[in-house]
Motif scaffolding. Structure first.
Motif, mmCIF file in Angstrom:
data_model
loop_
_atom_site.group_PDB
_atom_site.id
_atom_site.type_symbol
_atom_site.label_atom_id
_atom_site.label_comp_id
_atom_site.label_asym_id
_atom_site.label_seq_id
_atom_site.Cartn_x
_atom_site.Cartn_y
_atom_site.Cartn_z
ATOM 1 N N ALA A 240 29.589 -8.686 13.258
ATOM 2 C CA ALA A 240 30.135 -7.359 13.573
ATOM 3 C C ALA A 240 29.924 -6.431 12.388
ATOM 4 C CB ALA A 240 31.618 -7.451 13.918
ATOM 5 N N GLY A 241 29.941 -5.137 12.643
ATOM 6 C CA GLY A 241 29.730 -4.171 11.578
ATOM 7 C C GLY A 241 28.274 -4.129 11.154
ATOM 8 N N SER A 242 28.045 -3.747 9.910
ATOM 9 C CA SER A 242 26.675 -3.596 9.423
ATOM 10 C C SER A 242 26.628 -3.859 7.929
ATOM 11 C CB SER A 242 26.138 -2.192 9.739
ATOM 12 O OG SER A 242 27.059 -1.197 9.327
ATOM 13 N N ALA A 243 25.470 -4.294 7.448
ATOM 14 C CA ALA A 243 25.263 -4.569 6.024
ATOM 15 C C ALA A 243 24.021 -3.814 5.563
ATOM 16 C CB ALA A 243 25.112 -6.064 5.781
ATOM 17 N N TYR A 244 24.002 -3.447 4.266
ATOM 18 C CA TYR A 244 22.952 -2.570 3.747
ATOM 19 C C TYR A 244 22.467 -3.074 2.385
ATOM 20 C CZ TYR A 244 25.063 0.596 7.141
ATOM 21 O OH TYR A 244 25.563 1.144 8.282
ATOM 22 N N ALA A 245 21.199 -2.839 2.119
ATOM 23 C CA ALA A 245 20.642 -3.080 0.787
ATOM 24 C C ALA A 245 19.534 -2.069 0.558
ATOM 25 C CB ALA A 245 20.101 -4.498 0.671
ATOM 26 N N TYR A 246 19.347 -1.683 -0.714
ATOM 27 C CA TYR A 246 18.323 -0.683 -1.030
ATOM 28 C C TYR A 246 17.772 -0.947 -2.423
ATOM 29 C CZ TYR A 246 21.611 1.687 -4.192
ATOM 30 O OH TYR A 246 22.478 1.980 -5.224
ATOM 31 N N THR A 247 16.606 -0.384 -2.698
ATOM 32 C CA THR A 247 16.021 -0.437 -4.027
ATOM 33 C C THR A 247 15.066 0.733 -4.197
ATOM 34 O OG1 THR A 247 14.756 -1.773 -5.614
ATOM 35 C CG2 THR A 247 14.110 -1.936 -3.306
ATOM 36 N N ALA A 248 14.959 1.235 -5.405
ATOM 37 C CA ALA A 248 14.013 2.315 -5.706
ATOM 38 C C ALA A 248 12.923 1.827 -6.645
ATOM 39 C CB ALA A 248 14.752 3.501 -6.323
ATOM 40 N N GLU A 249 12.804 0.485 -6.805
ATOM 41 C CA GLU A 249 11.848 -0.088 -7.748
ATOM 42 C C GLU A 249 11.021 -1.173 -7.073
ATOM 43 O OE1 GLU A 249 14.160 -1.252 -11.437
ATOM 44 O OE2 GLU A 249 15.752 -0.780 -10.016
ATOM 45 N N ASP A 250 9.842 -1.434 -7.638
ATOM 46 C CA ASP A 250 9.088 -2.599 -7.202
ATOM 47 C C ASP A 250 9.550 -3.810 -8.012
ATOM 48 O OD1 ASP A 250 7.880 -2.531 -9.713
ATOM 49 O OD2 ASP A 250 5.938 -1.828 -8.967
ATOM 50 N N GLY A 251 8.905 -4.939 -7.783
ATOM 51 C CA GLY A 251 9.317 -6.168 -8.445
ATOM 52 C C GLY A 251 9.121 -6.162 -9.945
ATOM 53 N N GLN A 252 8.362 -5.181 -10.459
ATOM 54 C CA GLN A 252 8.153 -5.051 -11.900
ATOM 55 C C GLN A 252 9.091 -4.025 -12.527
ATOM 56 O OE1 GLN A 252 5.937 -7.174 -13.381
ATOM 57 N NE2 GLN A 252 5.765 -7.996 -11.293
ATOM 58 N N GLY A 253 10.001 -3.477 -11.733
ATOM 59 C CA GLY A 253 10.950 -2.502 -12.258
ATOM 60 C C GLY A 253 10.396 -1.095 -12.346
ATOM 61 N N ARG A 254 9.290 -0.827 -11.674
ATOM 62 C CA ARG A 254 8.675 0.495 -11.719
ATOM 63 C C ARG A 254 9.135 1.323 -10.516
ATOM 64 N NH1 ARG A 254 2.853 -2.292 -12.576
ATOM 65 N NH2 ARG A 254 3.556 -3.083 -10.556
ATOM 66 N N ILE A 255 9.380 2.610 -10.767
ATOM 67 C CA ILE A 255 9.803 3.518 -9.702
ATOM 68 C C ILE A 255 8.773 3.518 -8.577
ATOM 69 C CG2 ILE A 255 10.211 5.937 -9.121
ATOM 70 C CD1 ILE A 255 12.473 4.928 -10.628
ATOM 71 N N LEU A 256 9.240 3.450 -7.336
ATOM 72 C CA LEU A 256 8.323 3.473 -6.197
ATOM 73 C C LEU A 256 7.623 4.821 -6.120
ATOM 74 C CD1 LEU A 256 10.576 1.656 -3.578
ATOM 75 C CD2 LEU A 256 8.697 0.690 -4.931
ATOM 76 N N ASP A 257 6.309 4.770 -6.003
ATOM 77 C CA ASP A 257 5.442 5.946 -6.056
ATOM 78 C C ASP A 257 4.838 6.171 -4.671
ATOM 79 O OD1 ASP A 257 3.338 7.749 -6.405
ATOM 80 O OD2 ASP A 257 2.817 6.980 -8.390
ATOM 81 N N GLY A 258 5.049 7.351 -4.106
ATOM 82 C CA GLY A 258 4.541 7.640 -2.769
ATOM 83 C C GLY A 258 3.042 7.652 -2.647
ATOM 84 N N GLY A 259 2.318 7.670 -3.763
ATOM 85 C CA GLY A 259 0.866 7.643 -3.722
ATOM 86 C C GLY A 259 0.283 6.245 -3.791
ATOM 87 N N LYS A 260 1.131 5.231 -3.976
ATOM 88 C CA LYS A 260 0.655 3.851 -4.081
ATOM 89 C C LYS A 260 1.017 3.073 -2.815
ATOM 90 C CE LYS A 260 0.949 3.810 -9.143
ATOM 91 N NZ LYS A 260 1.532 3.148 -10.345
ATOM 92 N N HIS A 261 0.509 1.834 -2.733
ATOM 93 C CA HIS A 261 0.732 1.000 -1.563
ATOM 94 C C HIS A 261 1.571 -0.215 -1.955
ATOM 95 C CE1 HIS A 261 -2.823 3.387 -0.556
ATOM 96 N NE2 HIS A 261 -2.509 3.192 0.714
#
Length: 364
Positions: A240-261
């Motif tokens: 019941a209810g809902s659970a959430y998780a998020y991240t703004a980094e890749d596995g190397q700790g680098r900020i996610l870049d909209g120009g990369k894959h």
């Protein structure tokens, strides 16, 4: 939708199989409706009474009193748009002959819901203070606002010196809040040690209380980038209810870049009784990432997401899709950072045990 109780009590009939919430105008929890509410997803009638109401309480309703006249109701139906249109809202005085509901599709409309990051932020707060009863805010926070000239029934007119202080304060607070959202230092903010995935609720309390203390950083971490508060999100029950998780980094700790894959793997059997989804957000606005698709998301509910031979799900993110992976791809925007939000509706035991975890995002 917003409901205004100044003209009297309001009745809400949520759709069946839904996750619906009402918060007051200071974003405090008032009621759950649907799966996490007392109707248990079967649908029911909820009655919301305004501050100071001393009239009769009719039978046949789940009754809630709220400290503010204006309240925010959020409707989430597992059955989609047609289920949402089962929703009925009307004044108690109109119960014998409720008016027809009007539904507005805002998916392709552009409008700003981001609070100001300068002196005008305090003017927004003053507007709420003037509109709502003074008793709706606790004395501690009312006192903090009064100290800078925000008082119910009095004009907010800071002089040039104070305006400069408040403008600097708002800009500084916005920077602090962003740091708390994307780079929290509290170990409990992370799903597990060594992971970049973060949880929106630290301490398991929708009021951010732990050991008789208010977790102020945790409260900021949630409220700066998310909206609507309910115990069903902070302390979800199995199924019941809902659970959430998020991240703004890749596995190397680098900020996610909209120009990369990037590639994200969801292991087999995601622990969601109802469905899972991954949605992409803009780190600056904390709103959905604006692309040519108004729904920058993938979900198990659609039935279009392809599985790997071992039952896992590989999702792809980037400005262009990998060859043959279009059904599992979400577009990103070059020169703009972003973050994914993983949602589990009806989270199951492997989520709470930590036996099931999403992979880190890998640049490809």
């Amino acid at each position: 939708m917003f409901i205004d109780l100044r003209d009297g009590p309001v009745v809400i009939e949520p759709p069946t199989e839904s996750l619906c919430v009402v918060d007051d105008f200071w974003f405090r929890y008032v009621a759950d409706m649907g799966i996490a509410g007392p109707d248990g997803e079967k649908g029911g009638r909820y009655l919301f009474l305004p501050p100071g109401y001393d009239g009769p309480e009719p039978d046949g309703y789940f009754v809630h009193r709220t400290p503010t006249f204006t309240n925010w109701a959020v409707f989430r139906a597992l059955g989609g748009v047609e289920a949402i249109k089962q929703t009925r809202v009307h004044r108690l005085a109109e119960a014998a002959d409720p008016p027809e509901m009007a539904f507005v599709n805002v998916a392709d409309k552009r409008f700003n819901t981001v609070h100001a990051n300068d002196i005008s932020f305090f003017e927004e707060v003053d507007e709420l203070v003037q509109e709502e009863p003074p008793e709706s805010l606790d004395p501690e926070r009312a006192g903090q606002l009064a100290a800078i000239g925000i008082r119910h029934g009095s004009p907010f007119a800071p002089d040039e010196r104070l305006r400069g202080i408040l403008d600097t304060a708002a800009r500084t607070a916005a920077g602090i809040s962003r740091a708390l959202v994307y780079f929290p230092r509290e170990p409990a903010s992370f799903l597990t040690e060594g992971s970049s995935w973060k949880q929106a609720f630290v301490g398991g309390s929708y009021e951010f209380l732990h050991d008789h203390a208010r977790l102020l950083d945790a409260r900021t971490q949630f409220h700066y980038f998310a909206t609507v508060i309910t115990p069903a999100m902070a302390h979800a029950q199995v199924g019941a209810g809902s659970a959430y998780a998020y991240t703004a980094e890749d596995g190397q700790g680098r900020i996610l870049d909209g120009g990369k894959h990037y590639r994200l793997t969801l292991p087999p059997n995601p622990p969601a009784k109802n469905f899972w989804s991954v949605d992409l957000y803009d780190t600056q606005t904390r709103s959905l990432l604006q692309t040519d698709n108004p729904y920058p998301s993938l979900a198990s509910l659609t039935g279009t997401v392809a599985l790997e031979p071992d039952g896992s799900t590989v999702l792809w993110f980037g400005p262009t899709p990998p060859a043959g992976q279009e059904t599992n791809w979400i577009r990103t925007v070059p020169n703009k950072s972003w973050f994914p939000m993983l949602r589990l509706y009806g989270p199951l035991q492997p989520w709470f045990d930590g036996a099931w975890m999403p992979s880190e995002l890998t640049e490809v």
